[in-house]
Scaffold this motif. Structure first.
Motif, PDB file in Angstrom:
ATOM      1  N   THR A 259       0.840  -1.203   0.000  1.00 41.93           N
ATOM      2  CA  THR A 259       0.000   0.000   0.000  1.00 41.93           C
ATOM      3  C   THR A 259       0.873   1.249   0.000  1.00 41.93           C
ATOM      4  O   THR A 259       2.072   1.199   0.305  1.00 41.93           O
ATOM      5  CB  THR A 259      -0.888   0.023   1.248  1.00 41.93           C
ATOM      6  N   ASP A 260       0.259   2.384  -0.325  1.00 40.12           N
ATOM      7  CA  ASP A 260       0.966   3.661  -0.189  1.00 40.12           C
ATOM      8  C   ASP A 260       1.452   3.859   1.247  1.00 40.12           C
ATOM      9  O   ASP A 260       2.544   4.398   1.474  1.00 40.12           O
ATOM     10  CB  ASP A 260       0.044   4.824  -0.573  1.00 40.12           C
ATOM     11  N   GLN A 261       0.647   3.411   2.220  1.00 39.86           N
ATOM     12  CA  GLN A 261       1.047   3.548   3.630  1.00 39.86           C
ATOM     13  C   GLN A 261       2.339   2.780   3.907  1.00 39.86           C
ATOM     14  O   GLN A 261       3.239   3.284   4.582  1.00 39.86           O
ATOM     15  CB  GLN A 261      -0.058   2.997   4.571  1.00 39.86           C
ATOM     16  N   GLN A 262       2.420   1.561   3.366  1.00 41.62           N
ATOM     17  CA  GLN A 262       3.630   0.747   3.585  1.00 41.62           C
ATOM     18  C   GLN A 262       4.843   1.357   2.876  1.00 41.62           C
ATOM     19  O   GLN A 262       5.947   1.348   3.425  1.00 41.62           O
ATOM     20  CB  GLN A 262       3.378  -0.688   3.098  1.00 41.62           C
ATOM     21  N   ALA A 263       4.620   1.893   1.679  1.00 39.74           N
ATOM     22  CA  ALA A 263       5.728   2.533   0.950  1.00 39.74           C
ATOM     23  C   ALA A 263       6.203   3.785   1.686  1.00 39.74           C
ATOM     24  O   ALA A 263       7.414   4.038   1.791  1.00 39.74           O
ATOM     25  CB  ALA A 263       5.290   2.883  -0.468  1.00 39.74           C
ATOM     26  N   LEU A 264       5.259   4.558   2.231  1.00 39.59           N
ATOM     27  CA  LEU A 264       5.631   5.767   2.980  1.00 39.59           C
ATOM     28  C   LEU A 264       6.368   5.407   4.263  1.00 39.59           C
ATOM     29  O   LEU A 264       7.385   6.035   4.603  1.00 39.59           O
ATOM     30  CB  LEU A 264       4.389   6.596   3.303  1.00 39.59           C
ATOM     31  N   GLU A 323       9.480  19.124   1.953  1.00 41.69           N
ATOM     32  CA  GLU A 323       8.115  19.631   1.755  1.00 41.69           C
ATOM     33  C   GLU A 323       7.222  18.565   1.112  1.00 41.69           C
ATOM     34  O   GLU A 323       6.083  18.348   1.527  1.00 41.69           O
ATOM     35  CB  GLU A 323       8.163  20.877   0.869  1.00 41.69           C
ATOM     36  N   GLN A 324       7.768  17.875   0.098  1.00 40.19           N
ATOM     37  CA  GLN A 324       7.009  16.831  -0.581  1.00 40.19           C
ATOM     38  C   GLN A 324       6.717  15.666   0.361  1.00 40.19           C
ATOM     39  O   GLN A 324       5.632  15.076   0.329  1.00 40.19           O
ATOM     40  CB  GLN A 324       7.793  16.362  -1.816  1.00 40.19           C
ATOM     41  N   LYS A 330       0.600  14.047   4.915  1.00 36.70           N
ATOM     42  CA  LYS A 330      -0.759  14.564   5.091  1.00 36.70           C
ATOM     43  C   LYS A 330      -1.772  13.785   4.244  1.00 36.70           C
ATOM     44  O   LYS A 330      -2.890  13.513   4.666  1.00 36.70           O
ATOM     45  CB  LYS A 330      -0.815  16.042   4.691  1.00 36.70           C
ATOM     46  N   LYS A 331      -1.357  13.453   2.995  1.00 38.98           N
ATOM     47  CA  LYS A 331      -2.285  12.830   2.044  1.00 38.98           C
ATOM     48  C   LYS A 331      -2.572  11.364   2.351  1.00 38.98           C
ATOM     49  O   LYS A 331      -3.674  10.887   2.106  1.00 38.98           O
ATOM     50  CB  LYS A 331      -1.675  12.889   0.634  1.00 38.98           C
ATOM     51  N   ILE A 332      -1.561  10.654   2.814  1.00 40.69           N
ATOM     52  CA  ILE A 332      -1.695   9.198   2.960  1.00 40.69           C
ATOM     53  C   ILE A 332      -2.137   8.888   4.385  1.00 40.69           C
ATOM     54  O   ILE A 332      -1.388   9.139   5.338  1.00 40.69           O
ATOM     55  CB  ILE A 332      -0.357   8.483   2.620  1.00 40.69           C
TER      56      ILE A 332
END
Length: 336
Positions: A259-264, A323-324, A330-332
């Motif tokens: 998931t995006d969460q795991q990648a983050l 910043e990114q 914030k998004k994920i």
């Protein structure tokens, strides 16, 4: 000296444009996995990612007498193309989708490239790049689908072999997959060494998973949309050669999703442990260890235990800064 290169004057030293990147052991990852993990630090490349290997090689072969180059990109292929064009003294036009961060656009302009923002996803930017090839007489530099790219990317494997010794082949190699160019290069490099029996673990995020969708369907699939925040994995269709490798019985290619969460989480952990900031697309590969994918594959008997050593290709990425990273945080949404 930087910026003193006159356009249209081909440099006397036409490459290679990539560097031999460090292969370093990750103590943190090795501890988690119970086997030695080496990181191939493509984040150290001059353009910020592995892309410069293939794009530099292609430009050396095809663009020496060119009027200029045009490349469609979510960011990293464009950065590589702009870097190479600057070194060769050629004008570069980079077509990016509107999903590309302003950070990438600014970096491309800093390298002297002309940036065109077209469409919402890479596929639409690519249509414009192909149009410019016809109307402006520019040399088209594809971001992932060309034999010369794969040949250039294959040097990542020959460097690993040179560092470790040819008799010490890895137990597996982990790569992120977007359009499939790096996967094709890794597969080609392994075959060139007679290391076909080394499994390749391919990592994508849910929502940018054109390769996994093709593997599951047994045919090339075009995603309706890219819904992952890992925009640099955002090709809607994987290249045919990558799909063909996945269907071959000669080499084990294991396709996995996170998931995006795991990648983050992987990006954040990697920053803490290795002091290197990479983009979410690269976090997908790192999550193979940080989120237990490799361990699960061993439990399932799909990877051996003991494994020998594992190589994770840290593909890098230019579309990330503090910043990114804060925007992604914030998004994920965090798992509750």
């Amino acid at each position: 000296e930087d910026g003193a290169i006159a356009p249209n004057s081909v440099s006397a030293m036409p490459g290679p444009f990539h560097i031999n990147t460090p292969l370093v052991e990750s103590v943190g990852m090795s501890r988690r996995l119970g086997t030695t993990v080496y990181l191939k630090m493509e984040s150290s490349q001059p353009s910020g990612s592995f892309k410069i290997r293939g794009i530099g090689h292609l430009c050396q072969q095809m663009a020496m007498q060119s009027n200029g180059i045009v490349c469609s990109s979510g960011g990293n292929a464009g950065m590589a193309a702009a870097h190479v064009a600057r070194k060769m003294g050629l004008p570069a036009t980079i077509v990016v989708p509107s999903s590309s961060p302003p950070l990438v656009v600014q970096k491309l302009q800093d390298l002297g490239a002309t940036v065109k923002i077209t469409g919402e996803v890479w596929d639409e930017a690519n249509t414009e790049a192909l149009r410019l090839t016809e109307t402006e007489g520019l040399t088209y530099v594809p971001p992932f689908d060309h034999p010369l790219l794969w040949e250039g990317h294959s040097t990542v494997i020959t460097e690993i072999a040179a560092s470790m010794g040819r008799k010490q082949k890895p137990g597996a190699v982990v790569v992120s997959v977007g359009g499939g160019g790096l996967l094709c290069g890794v597969a080609q490099g392994l075959r060139g060494l007679g290391w076909e029996d080394v499994p390749i673990v391919t990592m994508e995020t849910v929502g940018a998973d054109c390769f996994n969708a093709a593997v599951k369907a047994g045919t090339i699939v075009t995603l309706e949309a890219i819904t992952s925040e890992a925009k640099c994995l955002g090709a809607k269709t994987v290249c045919r050669k990558a799909f063909q490798y996945s269907q071959s019985t000669e080499q084990a290619i294991i396709s996995e999703l996170v998931t995006d969460q795991q990648a983050l989480h992987a990006v954040e952990t990697f920053l803490d442990e290795e002091r290197v900031l990479v983009e979410l697309a690269c976090g997908a590969a790192l999550a193979a260890v940080y989120s237990g994918v490799i361990q699960r594959l061993q439990d399932e008997g799909r990877l051996p235990r003991p494994l020998g050593y594992l190589v994770v290709i840290v593909c890098g990425g230019s579309s990330i800064n503090r910043e990114q990273l804060a925007n992604l945080q914030k998004k994920i949404p965090r798992p509750t």
